[in-house]
Write a protein that holds these residues in place. Sequence first.
Motif, short mmCIF file in Angstrom:
data_model
loop_
_atom_site.label_atom_id
_atom_site.label_comp_id
_atom_site.label_asym_id
_atom_site.label_seq_id
_atom_site.Cartn_x
_atom_site.Cartn_y
_atom_site.Cartn_z
N GLU A 1 0.83 -1.20 0.00
CA GLU A 1 0.00 0.00 0.00
C GLU A 1 0.87 1.27 0.00
O GLU A 1 0.58 2.24 -0.70
CB GLU A 1 -0.93 0.00 1.21
N LEU A 2 1.95 1.25 0.79
CA LEU A 2 2.83 2.41 0.86
C LEU A 2 3.54 2.65 -0.47
O LEU A 2 3.70 3.80 -0.91
CB LEU A 2 3.85 2.23 1.99
N ILE A 3 3.99 1.58 -1.11
CA ILE A 3 4.61 1.72 -2.42
C ILE A 3 3.61 2.29 -3.42
O ILE A 3 3.95 3.16 -4.25
CB ILE A 3 5.14 0.36 -2.92
N SER A 4 2.37 1.85 -3.34
CA SER A 4 1.33 2.33 -4.25
C SER A 4 1.12 3.83 -4.11
O SER A 4 0.96 4.56 -5.11
CB SER A 4 0.01 1.60 -3.99
N ILE A 5 1.12 4.32 -2.87
CA ILE A 5 0.97 5.76 -2.64
C ILE A 5 2.17 6.52 -3.20
O ILE A 5 2.02 7.59 -3.81
CB ILE A 5 0.79 6.05 -1.14
N GLY A 6 3.37 5.95 -3.04
CA GLY A 6 4.56 6.57 -3.63
C GLY A 6 4.48 6.65 -5.14
O GLY A 6 4.89 7.63 -5.76
N VAL A 7 3.92 5.60 -5.75
CA VAL A 7 3.73 5.60 -7.20
C VAL A 7 2.79 6.72 -7.62
O VAL A 7 2.99 7.36 -8.67
CB VAL A 7 3.20 4.23 -7.67
N ALA A 8 1.77 6.98 -6.81
CA ALA A 8 0.83 8.05 -7.13
C ALA A 8 1.56 9.39 -7.20
O ALA A 8 1.26 10.23 -8.07
CB ALA A 8 -0.29 8.11 -6.09
N THR B 1 -6.07 1.19 -6.88
CA THR B 1 -6.89 2.25 -6.30
C THR B 1 -6.03 3.32 -5.66
O THR B 1 -6.24 4.52 -5.86
CB THR B 1 -7.85 1.66 -5.25
N LEU B 2 -5.04 2.91 -4.87
CA LEU B 2 -4.18 3.88 -4.21
C LEU B 2 -3.34 4.66 -5.24
O LEU B 2 -3.10 5.86 -5.08
CB LEU B 2 -3.27 3.17 -3.21
N MET B 3 -2.92 3.97 -6.29
CA MET B 3 -2.15 4.66 -7.32
C MET B 3 -3.02 5.64 -8.10
O MET B 3 -2.53 6.56 -8.73
CB MET B 3 -1.52 3.64 -8.27
N ALA B 4 -4.34 5.43 -8.05
CA ALA B 4 -5.26 6.33 -8.74
C ALA B 4 -5.48 7.63 -7.98
O ALA B 4 -6.30 8.45 -8.40
CB ALA B 4 -6.60 5.63 -8.97
N MET B 5 -4.76 7.84 -6.89
CA MET B 5 -4.90 9.08 -6.11
C MET B 5 -4.17 10.25 -6.75
O MET B 5 -4.17 11.35 -6.19
CB MET B 5 -4.40 8.87 -4.69
N PRO C 1 -4.97 12.33 -9.05
CA PRO C 1 -5.75 13.57 -9.17
C PRO C 1 -5.85 14.35 -7.86
O PRO C 1 -6.08 15.55 -7.88
CB PRO C 1 -7.14 13.07 -9.62
N ILE C 2 -5.69 13.67 -6.72
CA ILE C 2 -5.72 14.36 -5.44
C ILE C 2 -4.38 15.04 -5.19
O ILE C 2 -4.30 16.20 -4.84
CB ILE C 2 -6.03 13.38 -4.29
N ILE C 3 -3.31 14.28 -5.39
CA ILE C 3 -1.97 14.78 -5.10
C ILE C 3 -1.60 15.94 -6.02
O ILE C 3 -0.83 16.83 -5.64
CB ILE C 3 -0.95 13.63 -5.22
N ILE C 4 -2.17 15.95 -7.21
CA ILE C 4 -1.79 16.95 -8.21
C ILE C 4 -2.37 18.33 -7.91
O ILE C 4 -1.98 19.32 -8.54
CB ILE C 4 -2.22 16.48 -9.62
N LEU C 5 -3.26 18.42 -6.93
CA LEU C 5 -3.92 19.70 -6.64
C LEU C 5 -2.93 20.80 -6.28
O LEU C 5 -2.95 21.89 -6.86
CB LEU C 5 -4.94 19.51 -5.50
N LEU C 6 -2.07 20.54 -5.29
CA LEU C 6 -1.12 21.58 -4.86
C LEU C 6 -0.08 21.91 -5.93
O LEU C 6 0.18 23.10 -6.18
CB LEU C 6 -0.44 21.17 -3.55
N GLY D 1 -13.19 16.60 -1.83
CA GLY D 1 -12.78 15.36 -2.49
C GLY D 1 -11.51 14.80 -1.88
O GLY D 1 -11.38 13.58 -1.68
N ALA D 2 -10.54 15.67 -1.58
CA ALA D 2 -9.30 15.22 -0.96
C ALA D 2 -9.57 14.60 0.41
O ALA D 2 -9.00 13.56 0.77
CB ALA D 2 -8.33 16.39 -0.83
N PHE D 3 -10.44 15.25 1.20
CA PHE D 3 -10.77 14.75 2.53
C PHE D 3 -11.43 13.37 2.44
O PHE D 3 -11.09 12.45 3.18
CB PHE D 3 -11.70 15.73 3.24
N ILE D 4 -12.37 13.22 1.52
CA ILE D 4 -13.06 11.93 1.36
C ILE D 4 -12.07 10.85 0.92
O ILE D 4 -12.13 9.71 1.40
CB ILE D 4 -14.20 12.07 0.33
N SER D 5 -11.14 11.20 0.05
CA SER D 5 -10.16 10.22 -0.41
C SER D 5 -9.24 9.77 0.72
O SER D 5 -8.85 8.61 0.80
CB SER D 5 -9.33 10.80 -1.56
N VAL D 6 -8.88 10.71 1.61
CA VAL D 6 -8.05 10.35 2.76
C VAL D 6 -8.79 9.34 3.64
O VAL D 6 -8.20 8.38 4.16
CB VAL D 6 -7.68 11.61 3.57
N ILE D 7 -10.08 9.53 3.82
CA ILE D 7 -10.90 8.57 4.58
C ILE D 7 -10.84 7.20 3.89
O ILE D 7 -10.68 6.16 4.54
CB ILE D 7 -12.35 9.05 4.68
#
Length: 306
Positions: free
Chosen positions: A6-13, A264-268, A270-275, A292-298
Motif C-alpha cells: 500500500e505504501l509503495i502504491s501511494i509513492g507511485v501516485a 486504487t491507491l495509485m489512482a490518487m 488527481p488528489i496529489i496533483i492539486l497543490l 474530495g481530498a478529505f473523502i479520499s483520505v478517509i
Amino acid sequence: MTYIGELISIGVAFSWTATALLSEFGSKRLGNLTLNVLRMALALLFSLVLFFVVTGSMLPSGASTEACGWMLLSGLVGYVIGDFCLFQCYIIIGSRYGQLFMTLAPLSAAFMAWITLGQQMTAVNILAMLITLMGIGISVLGRGEHHKVSLKLPLNGVLFAIGAAVCQGVGLVLSKIGMDYYETGADMPEWLIPFSANFYRCVAGIIGFSCLLYFRNGMTPLREALHDKKGLSVATATTIFGPFVGVGFSLMAVQYTAAGIASTLMAMTPIIILLPSYWLFHEKITWRAALGAFISVIGVSLFFLG
C-alpha cells in the motif's frame, strides 16, 4: 512491513503526478507517438544500467518463457494501447479530465484479478475503494474550473480516456501473472523482479510505438525530436517518473498487495496533483476539491484499517 504494498502504491501516485504534469506538454510538443517512442527507449536504457550496476549483467535474468510472454502481453496492453489512448486523451480533453477517467482503472484491475487470479475483495476494501474513487471524482471535477459536470466533452477524447483506464488495470494484472513465473536467486534479487518485468514491457512498447509511428507519420518526427533539447528534457523526466520508477514500483506494489487495492491507491494522482497545479499553474483549489481530498483520505485510511 505489513502495508508495504500500500505504501509503495501511494509513492507511485506521487511519481505519476509528476508524469501527468509533464505528459500533456510533451505530447503537444513532440506528438503522442514520438514521445512514447522516446520514453520506451530511455526506459530500456535506464533499465540496462540498473541491471549492470546490481547484477553485473546488462540483461535481466530469472524470467521464464512464460514470464516473458505475459510481460510482453502486458506491455502491448498497458503501454502500446493504454498509453497511446492516455496521451491522446490528454491532447483532446486535457490531463484534468483524463485523470478523472483514469479512476476507472482500479475497477478494471479488480475485475481482471477476480477473473484470472481469484483475488477476493473484503467488504471493507470494496467500501474503501468506492469512497476513494468518489473523493477522486469530486476533487477532479472541482479543480478550479468553471465547467459543470454535465459539460459535454469530445466523444473521441472520452473513449480514449476510458480505453486508457481499462488497459492500465488489465495490464497491471497481466504483469502480476507474469511476475509469478519469475525465479529469484543470487543474480535476481526479489526487489529487482518488477524492473526486469518492466524491461520486457518496454520492449513490447518500443516495438509497438515504433511501428505505429512509422506507418502513421514516418520517422521524420522522431528525427526532429532528437534535435529538440526542451522536448528531450521533458521526455527524459517523463520517463524517469513514468515507465522507469513509476511503473517499476507499481509492479513491485502488486507483489505485496491485491491488484485492485494497489491500483486504487495509485489512482490518487488527481488528489496529489492539486497543490502542484496550484503552485505551477495558479489553478484555484475550490471547496469541492478540498472535500474530495478529505473523502479520499478517509478511503485510504480504510485500506489500512481493513
